[in-house]
Motif scaffolding. Structure first.
Motif, PDB file in Angstrom:
ATOM      1  N   HIS A  31       0.815  -1.216   0.000  1.00 31.04           N
ATOM      2  CA  HIS A  31       0.000   0.000   0.000  1.00 31.04           C
ATOM      3  C   HIS A  31       0.849   1.266   0.000  1.00 31.04           C
ATOM      4  O   HIS A  31       0.538   2.229  -0.702  1.00 31.04           O
ATOM      5  CB  HIS A  31      -0.917  -0.007   1.224  1.00 31.04           C
ATOM      6  N   LEU A  32       1.917   1.263   0.800  1.00 31.47           N
ATOM      7  CA  LEU A  32       2.751   2.464   0.915  1.00 31.47           C
ATOM      8  C   LEU A  32       4.219   2.057   1.010  1.00 31.47           C
ATOM      9  O   LEU A  32       4.580   1.243   1.867  1.00 31.47           O
ATOM     10  CB  LEU A  32       2.352   3.266   2.161  1.00 31.47           C
ATOM     11  N   THR A  33       5.028   2.613   0.138  1.00 31.28           N
ATOM     12  CA  THR A  33       6.476   2.408   0.180  1.00 31.28           C
ATOM     13  C   THR A  33       7.141   3.734   0.521  1.00 31.28           C
ATOM     14  O   THR A  33       6.780   4.779  -0.023  1.00 31.28           O
ATOM     15  CB  THR A  33       7.014   1.895  -1.170  1.00 31.28           C
ATOM     16  N   LEU A  34       8.106   3.681   1.437  1.00 31.88           N
ATOM     17  CA  LEU A  34       8.834   4.876   1.856  1.00 31.88           C
ATOM     18  C   LEU A  34      10.296   4.740   1.453  1.00 31.88           C
ATOM     19  O   LEU A  34      10.946   3.745   1.784  1.00 31.88           O
ATOM     20  CB  LEU A  34       8.721   5.062   3.371  1.00 31.88           C
ATOM     21  N   GLU A  58      -1.087   1.806  -5.259  1.00 30.42           N
ATOM     22  CA  GLU A  58       0.105   1.704  -4.420  1.00 30.42           C
ATOM     23  C   GLU A  58       0.809   3.051  -4.410  1.00 30.42           C
ATOM     24  O   GLU A  58       1.015   3.652  -5.467  1.00 30.42           O
ATOM     25  CB  GLU A  58       1.043   0.614  -4.936  1.00 30.42           C
ATOM     26  N   TYR A  59       1.207   3.500  -3.218  1.00 29.30           N
ATOM     27  CA  TYR A  59       1.815   4.813  -3.074  1.00 29.30           C
ATOM     28  C   TYR A  59       3.300   4.706  -2.717  1.00 29.30           C
ATOM     29  O   TYR A  59       3.740   3.766  -2.054  1.00 29.30           O
ATOM     30  CB  TYR A  59       1.103   5.620  -1.988  1.00 29.30           C
ATOM     31  N   LEU A  60       4.049   5.707  -3.176  1.00 26.68           N
ATOM     32  CA  LEU A  60       5.466   5.839  -2.855  1.00 26.68           C
ATOM     33  C   LEU A  60       5.719   7.262  -2.371  1.00 26.68           C
ATOM     34  O   LEU A  60       5.253   8.213  -3.004  1.00 26.68           O
ATOM     35  CB  LEU A  60       6.321   5.564  -4.100  1.00 26.68           C
ATOM     36  N   ASN A  61       6.423   7.390  -1.253  1.00 28.29           N
ATOM     37  CA  ASN A  61       6.915   8.715  -0.860  1.00 28.29           C
ATOM     38  C   ASN A  61       8.436   8.695  -0.894  1.00 28.29           C
ATOM     39  O   ASN A  61       9.072   7.864  -0.239  1.00 28.29           O
ATOM     40  CB  ASN A  61       6.461   9.112   0.547  1.00 28.29           C
TER      41      ASN A  61
END
Length: 409
Positions: A333-336, A374-377
């Protein structure tokens, strides 16, 4: 050595044009001598730093400042050269025209025009002062960037959950404890549920973190602090007496993180639980394309994670997201990430402009990105490396709030 000779020749040719602008604008000889002295001091210091004995490819603080001052001085001359060169071409053409077409005897080269040199110096002052500011204040111009991300499958217990992400501390570059303390206090003031650090604690050696261990160890969060390694943490860019010394350095860095209270994830996962529900927190070692270390093992890191879990992935290099993560059978869901620093140079006006030369190398280099839910910051980094400053791309503390439900229209 031949490359050094070529570089020095080019440097002095560029400096010669800069000197011409100064000489045209003012007749004060002390200003002429000052320009020459600065030119010699900058190149002399640069050569001294880079021709002296080195431990590896990564720049020491002394080398970083030598590079910074060189780039600053060159930026002045690189703006002057095209303008003054075009003027020289016009001057030569006018001189040839006068000698061939008019009745004047011999070749006469018109004088430089003061206003052209004034314009050139005015334009050159923009990058010159910007780079100086970047070294003096820009590298500690911390910004808290806040994002709210919506997920329909976020567990109810984590609706409104707040995460603070920091990345790329690069403690070996620090030179101002007061400013670093301010940045750490800014992290604390966010009072997030969870703090996540996405790699590059040091430039080369674990010992670089010793003076800062207590300060960064003062961070805390309700659900803890979790971390991963970045490419610089492995000590690959510095010379070692033996393989054992290099391995010990890595063990020392692991121990420092334990002493600071950081939970280091080495291709493994943990779970954050609330009211019988959980988030899966997954951390991989560095994985980067283009010659960077590929120690990250996403399959191994996720082997205890259920496909239905809400997943937050820590992966230092954003190229991993595009090359591997989004193609994996699991939905992350979220990659940092971090790593890029936004090249520490660029132009950002929210809603209008977002540019840095680093975009020629990295597709995802700063801020939030999304692909198929899917999100990436990509965090712009807390510290700095190489050029000892930041211009336009400021040091960042990311604060991400998770919300349940669809994204507002």
């Amino acid at each position: 050595m031949s490359r050094w000779i070529i570089f020095i020749v080019i440097y002095f040719l560029l400096s010669f044009y800069g000197f011409q602008a100064i000489k045209t604008i003012t007749k004060h000889s002390w200003l002429h001598y000052m320009f020459i002295a600065i030119a010699l001091l900058v190149i002399g210091n640069f050569m001294y730093q880079f021709l002296s004995q080195s431990e590896g490819r990564v720049l020491s603080p002394g080398k970083s400042y030598a590079l910074g001052f060189l780039l600053t001085f060159l930026s002045l001359n690189l703006v002057l050269v095209p303008i003054l060169f075009i003027e020289d071409v016009i001057r030569v053409c006018l001189g040839l025209y006068d000698s061939l077409v008019t009745t004047k005897d011999g070749f006469y080269l018109p004088s430089r025009r003061i206003f052209v040199s004034q314009i050139a110096l005015g334009l050159a002052a923009i990058p010159f002062t910007s780079l100086l500011y970047g070294m003096y204040r820009g590298k500690y111009n911390y910004r808290v960037l806040k994002y709210t991300l919506h997920f329909e499958d976020l567990p109810d217990a984590f609706d409104g959950y707040q995460i603070t992400q920091i990345s790329d501390i690069h403690s070996g570059s620090f030179d101002n404890r007061e400013k670093i303390n301010y940045g750490v206090e800014l992290i604390k003031s966010q009072q997030s549920d969870l703090i996540l650090f996405t790699g590059d604690l040091v430039n080369n050696k674990a010992s670089e973190m010793e003076p800062w261990k207590e300060l960064f160890g003062s961070l805390s969060a309700k659900d803890g602090i979790y971390s991963i390694f970045g490419n610089h943490d492995y000590g690959d860019y510095v010379s070692w007496k033996s393989g054992e010394e290099k391995r010990q350095n890595l063990e020392d860095l692991k121990q420092i993180q334990r002493e600071m209270g950081y939970n280091l994830l080495l291709n493994e996962s943990r779970f954050i639980e609330r009211n019988g529900q959980r988030l899966a927190l997954i951390g991989v070692e560095n994985w980067g394309k283009g010659g960077f270390k590929k120690a990250g093992d996403l399959k191994k890191a996720s082997e205890l994670v259920d496909p239905k879990d809400f997943k937050i992935l820590l992966s230092h290099d954003p190229s991993h997201w595009d090359e591997v993560v989004t193609k994996d059978e699991h939905h992350y869901h979220l990659t940092l990430s971090g790593h890029t620093h936004g090249m520490q140079f660029g132009i950002e006006i929210p809603g209008w402009v977002k540019w840095s030369p680093v975009e020629w190398r990295y597709k995802h280099w700063a801020g939030i990105y999304e692909s198929n839910g899917e999100y990436l910051n990509v965090n712009r980094g807390f510290g700095y490396l190489g050029y000892p400053g930041r211009v336009g791309i400021w040091p960042e503390i990311s604060v991400i709030t998770l919300k349940k439900g669809p994204k507002p229209a």
